[in-house]
Each structure stands twice: as C-alpha cells, then as structure tokens.
Design an enzyme around this catalytic site. Structure first.
Site, PDB file in Angstrom:
ATOM      1  CD  GLU A   1      24.764   0.158 -16.261  1.00 61.06           C
ATOM      2  OE1 GLU A   1      24.927  -1.010 -15.853  1.00 61.06           O
ATOM      3  OE2 GLU A   1      25.480   1.105 -15.903  1.00 61.06           O
TER       4      GLU A   1
ATOM      5  CB  CYS B   1      24.627  -3.150 -11.665  1.00 63.08           C
ATOM      6  SG  CYS B   1      23.064  -2.599 -12.352  1.00 63.08           S
TER       7      CYS B   1
END
Length: 351
Positions: free
Chosen positions: A102, A341
């Site tokens: 990510e 996250c």
C-alpha cells in the site's frame, strides 16, 4: 542502492536501476560502451520522466535501446486505486515478485504528501494495527520504496512535497534500504529531507543507528502508551525496550542530530485516553525538545478498540497543553472504509 554496483550481468540477476545515483548510472552506461553523458540522460528519464523501460528513452540510439530493453527499471504495477471523498488516494502496487503493498497520496492546498511503506506486512504485531494483523513477508528494497513516490507523483501530475514513512512496516527494521531511499528521494527526485518524517515504534539500538546517518528528517516515535505496562499491552515489542530507555535514546538523538523528535500517540477509547494518562505522558516529556501528535483511532474489524469521543480528545489536548507540552491532533484522512493502513490490502487479498 547507495553502495550497489550496476553491472552488465544477465538481466535475471540485475539490480533495478531505480535507486541509483547519477554517478552510478554514469558508471553503468560507460560499462555498456556508451558515452558518459548518457548517464545524465538516463538519470533524468528515470527520475523526472518516469520511464518504465529503457526502450522508452527516445534520445538513446535505437539499437542500444533494443539491446537493453529487458534491463529492469524497478517500477511496480498499479493493482488497485481508490479515491476518498477528500481526494486522498490509496494505491495497491504489485511488485515484481507479485506481492502487494500500500501507498497513499494525500493532497492539500499547499502540498502533496506520500505515505510510503517500508515492508510487506509488519512483524511488530501491534494490537490495534491492521498491517500487524496480516503478518510479515519481507523488507522492501530501495527501488520499491522510491517507486511509491514516483507513482503518486505521476498519478497526481503534481510534484510530491512531503514524505512520511508511516505505511506498512517498521522502517528501522529495514534501515539500510530506508536510508538509501531517503537519500535518493532527496538527491535524485529533489525532495527536501526536512519534508520527510520517519515513524517508528522504537527498537533497541536502532534510533542510535539512525542518528549516525545525520539525516535532516523528522523522527516520529510511536508511544501510544503513557507507561511501560500500557505500551507492552499495545506494542508487544515494547517488553524488550523499557519506556525510560526509549526516551533516553530519543534525547540522545536530539543531541546528536539537532532535530526535534515527534511523539505519536493513538487515542483508544477507555484504554489510554484519560486525563491521568495525559498527566503521566506530560511528566515523561517535560523538558524534552519534542512535539506530541495525537491520533484518534480508526477502528478495524480485527480489533475491538474504538475511537474516543470528542470530549475526551479535547480534555487530553488541554491537559498536555496545561503541562506545557506542544501538542496537535492529526485526524486521519482518506477512505471511510478500509481507512487504516493495511486494511485495503487485506480486503483485496481476501477476494
């Protein structure tokens, strides 16, 4: 890649070019039998034109382009992209080995910030963290870190101004590649080190190791607890790093680098967000050249923690301020779904 040597070995064993300095690229083109000035051309096309193949460099001779077309630049592939209502964009990037990471582009009126990952997953296993719940695979290489910034810059068609190492992973467990990426992003991409922040939960010996590099970045240390037992509950690795020893190392970091330390503190409802916690935290940080970033928690499915009320957030801020601690609240931007996250990667991997 700061110490790497680029060679003309078979493409299967080549180190990707991304992450190399202009000097290294110049040495490489000379080794390929090309004039030295092509090193500067190659540097510009990699870092400022964003090429993904040497075959795309139109100023190179066609015959040589064909000869080196399979030599890897080191760019990732876009696997998934989601834009939030506030224009924050979260990316899933597929690396050369197929793994997914990510990264996040966070725009504002005056800046474009990239939140980068330093590992695939994270071994720290913090109790409230979606990335930690997903386990750990490996460290990212320098080119895989730099690529995240170039990807966001290209997608936004806007120069990146700030970088935060707050994505997947613990940066100080990958310090060599992270430091090399910081130098590359500074010297080759052109982003000021003073506009970069590295976030860590703290590891024995690693803060001193980072200080030796004399970087001009901001060090952000994730406390998340106001005492040792609370930190151990939230951050398993804290049992190997006493609270006072961590703070002593942070003070030494300030002495060695002249850079202020920022402390991050995720506020978890009913766990670490009460006035007594704020008072205890203030006592630890009294007289410290530091700043506290309070982060109201983003709930995840894998953990039972909740975001505190606005009243508790305000009282925590007020208490720290009354004790003369510099403090601000950082409200997370981005996706209302899969905001934390690691959540987007986990949700896509489950499909």
């Amino acid at each position: 890649m700061a110490d790497a040597t680029l060679t003309s070995a078979p493409t299967t064993s080549l180190t990707p070019l991304l992450g190399a300095s202009q000097r290294q690229l110049t040495d490489w083109v000379i080794a390929q039998g090309q004039p030295a000035y092509r090193g500067g051309q190659l540097h510009r096309w990699i870092y400022h034109q964003g090429i993904r193949s040497l075959a795309d460099i139109s100023v190179f001779p066609k015959a040589w382009r064909q000869q080196v077309a399979d030599i890897p630049i080191g760019r990732s592939q876009l696997h998934h992209r989601v834009t939030a209502p506030d224009d924050t964009v979260k990316y899933l990037l597929r690396l050369a080995d197929g793994h997914i990471i990510e990264t996040v582009g966070i725009p504002s009126a005056q800046r474009l910030t990239v939140c980068v990952s330093s590992q695939i997953g994270c071994p720290m296993a913090c109790d409230f963290c979606a990335t930690g719940k997903g386990g750990f695979l490996r460290n990212l290489a320098t080119h895989e870190i730099v690529d995240q910034v170039l990807t966001v810059q290209e997608d936004f068609q806007q120069r990146v101004s700030h970088i935060v190492f707050m994505g997947m992973g613990e940066p100080l467990l990958n310090v060599d590649a992270v430091v090399a990426a910081i130098r590359c992003l500074n010297q080759d991409v052109g982003i000021s080190q003073r506009a970069m922040t590295l976030s860590t939960v703290g590891l024995p010996g690693r803060i001193q190791q980072l200080a030796q590099h004399q970087l001009q970045i901001t060090l952000a240390v994730s406390l998340h607890g106001s005492n040792q037992s609370l930190r151990e509950r939230l951050i398993p690795s804290a049992r190997h790093y006493p609270f006072q020893a961590l703070l002593d190392d942070c003070r030494e970091y300030v002495n060695q680098t002249g850079r202020r330390v920022s402390f991050e503190y995720i506020l978890l409802a009913g766990v670490n967000d009460r006035v007594n916690h704020a008072i205890e935290l203030a006592e630890h940080l009294r007289g410290f050249q530091s700043h506290v970033n309070l982060i109201p928690y983003n709930p995840i499915d894998e953990a039972d923690y909740q975001r505190p009320s606005h009243r508790h957030i305000r009282r925590f801020v007020q208490t720290l301020a009354e004790h003369h601690i510099a403090v601000s609240v950082r409200y997370s931007r981005g996706l209302e779904k899969s905001a934390a996250c690691g959540q987007l990667r986990a949700s896509q991997s489950a499909k």
